[in-house]
Scaffold this motif. Sequence first.
Motif, PDB file in Angstrom:
ATOM      1  N   HIS A  52       1.249  -1.356   0.238  1.00 36.07           N
ATOM      2  CA  HIS A  52      -0.152  -0.300  -0.385  1.00 36.07           C
ATOM      3  C   HIS A  52       0.824   0.950   0.124  1.00 36.07           C
ATOM      4  O   HIS A  52       1.600   1.390   0.730  1.00 36.07           O
ATOM      5  CB  HIS A  52      -0.438   0.322   1.555  1.00 36.07           C
ATOM      6  N   ILE A  53       0.392   2.638  -1.102  1.00 36.32           N
ATOM      7  CA  ILE A  53       1.088   3.667  -0.788  1.00 36.32           C
ATOM      8  C   ILE A  53       0.349   4.787  -1.117  1.00 36.32           C
ATOM      9  O   ILE A  53      -0.746   4.227  -1.360  1.00 36.32           O
ATOM     10  CB  ILE A  53       2.026   3.675  -1.445  1.00 36.32           C
ATOM     11  N   HIS A  54       0.908   5.955   0.303  1.00 36.69           N
ATOM     12  CA  HIS A  54      -0.465   6.855  -0.136  1.00 36.69           C
ATOM     13  C   HIS A  54       0.844   7.966   0.021  1.00 36.69           C
ATOM     14  O   HIS A  54       1.425   8.330   0.140  1.00 36.69           O
ATOM     15  CB  HIS A  54      -1.377   6.846   1.739  1.00 36.69           C
ATOM     16  N   ASP A  55       0.686   9.146  -1.677  1.00 40.14           N
ATOM     17  CA  ASP A  55       1.015   9.995  -1.268  1.00 40.14           C
ATOM     18  C   ASP A  55       0.343  11.481  -1.411  1.00 40.14           C
ATOM     19  O   ASP A  55      -0.554  11.598  -2.511  1.00 40.14           O
ATOM     20  CB  ASP A  55       2.059   9.297  -3.265  1.00 40.14           C
ATOM     21  N   GLU A  57      -3.758  13.473  -4.012  1.00 41.28           N
ATOM     22  CA  GLU A  57      -3.458  13.119  -3.137  1.00 41.28           C
ATOM     23  C   GLU A  57      -3.793  11.225  -4.403  1.00 41.28           C
ATOM     24  O   GLU A  57      -4.951  11.668  -4.787  1.00 41.28           O
ATOM     25  CB  GLU A  57      -5.055  12.794  -1.887  1.00 41.28           C
ATOM     26  N   VAL A  58      -2.486  10.523  -3.739  1.00 37.73           N
ATOM     27  CA  VAL A  58      -3.205   9.070  -4.899  1.00 37.73           C
ATOM     28  C   VAL A  58      -3.289   7.838  -4.330  1.00 37.73           C
ATOM     29  O   VAL A  58      -1.879   7.844  -2.624  1.00 37.73           O
ATOM     30  CB  VAL A  58      -2.347   9.137  -5.231  1.00 37.73           C
ATOM     31  N   GLU A  59      -3.786   7.189  -3.904  1.00 38.16           N
ATOM     32  CA  GLU A  59      -2.692   6.006  -3.586  1.00 38.16           C
ATOM     33  C   GLU A  59      -3.429   4.777  -4.141  1.00 38.16           C
ATOM     34  O   GLU A  59      -3.623   4.690  -5.787  1.00 38.16           O
ATOM     35  CB  GLU A  59      -5.051   5.535  -2.653  1.00 38.16           C
ATOM     36  N   ARG A  74      -6.120   5.220  -7.201  1.00 41.13           N
ATOM     37  CA  ARG A  74      -5.239   5.254  -8.771  1.00 41.13           C
ATOM     38  C   ARG A  74      -5.279   4.333  -9.418  1.00 41.13           C
ATOM     39  O   ARG A  74      -5.516   3.780 -10.065  1.00 41.13           O
ATOM     40  CB  ARG A  74      -3.548   5.545  -8.486  1.00 41.13           C
ATOM     41  N   ASN A  75      -4.358   3.428  -8.553  1.00 42.15           N
ATOM     42  CA  ASN A  75      -4.661   1.418  -9.561  1.00 42.15           C
ATOM     43  C   ASN A  75      -4.406   0.592  -8.377  1.00 42.15           C
ATOM     44  O   ASN A  75      -4.760   1.151  -7.235  1.00 42.15           O
ATOM     45  CB  ASN A  75      -3.612   1.139 -10.155  1.00 42.15           C
ATOM     46  N   THR A  76      -5.281  -0.210  -8.919  1.00 45.61           N
ATOM     47  CA  THR A  76      -5.276  -1.661  -7.076  1.00 45.61           C
ATOM     48  C   THR A  76      -5.234  -2.872  -8.198  1.00 45.61           C
ATOM     49  O   THR A  76      -5.461  -3.181  -8.736  1.00 45.61           O
ATOM     50  CB  THR A  76      -5.994  -1.966  -6.260  1.00 45.61           C
ATOM     51  N   ASP A  77      -3.671  -3.632  -8.535  1.00 45.22           N
ATOM     52  CA  ASP A  77      -3.211  -4.608  -8.551  1.00 45.22           C
ATOM     53  C   ASP A  77      -3.014  -6.002  -8.242  1.00 45.22           C
ATOM     54  O   ASP A  77      -2.880  -5.825  -7.169  1.00 45.22           O
ATOM     55  CB  ASP A  77      -1.719  -4.080  -9.071  1.00 45.22           C
ATOM     56  N   ILE A  78      -3.690  -6.666  -9.098  1.00 36.76           N
ATOM     57  CA  ILE A  78      -3.777  -8.891  -8.566  1.00 36.76           C
ATOM     58  C   ILE A  78      -2.979  -9.277  -9.560  1.00 36.76           C
ATOM     59  O   ILE A  78      -2.643  -9.234 -10.262  1.00 36.76           O
ATOM     60  CB  ILE A  78      -4.896  -8.622  -9.032  1.00 36.76           C
TER      61      ILE A  78
END
Length: 167
Positions: free
Chosen positions: A37-40, A53-55, A95-99
């Motif tokens: 997880h990243i929050h910028d 603000e991006v997750e 922004r994205n959740t990659d699997i």
Amino acid sequence: MTASEALENILPLFTRYYDIRRGEDAASPFDAEATFHIHDEQYFLFKTAKYTEVESHEHIFFAAIDRLTPADAKRLDEAAWAEGLSRVKPSSIHRNTDIGLVLVAETVDPDAVDYIKKLRRSKSYKMLLHGYSNYRAIVIETSSGRMTCNRMGQSLRKLFGNINFLE
């Protein structure tokens, strides 16, 4: 090298940036999972003047199996995609959740290889305004050292390229 031993060699590659869960802590049909997880946030002059603000998230599921059949590949593929999508929380800052799916097998049926190569999964949320999800999959055959991936999984092939699975 057995599939379980190979999986134990793979998991340390993810410990630096990912949270690793193994055994019963991992999702149901999988032996392990890695979560990132990243929050910028970007500011203009002061912290009160935030302009972006991006997750971003990534969930990778791992399974070690003796012989990978097309039925097993389909079952694990669908379980990883469904579990990954259940964890997505689309919003204006998402922004994205990659699997990802990493299958380690001692032997792999040729039909299972064809199934993995043809995988094309992606999903957008509110026409990309609330982000997207991409799917990467790779199968590693420990008896031959052969790796097979879908189109998005090329980055996983590069990551595992330095591991010798034939020992």
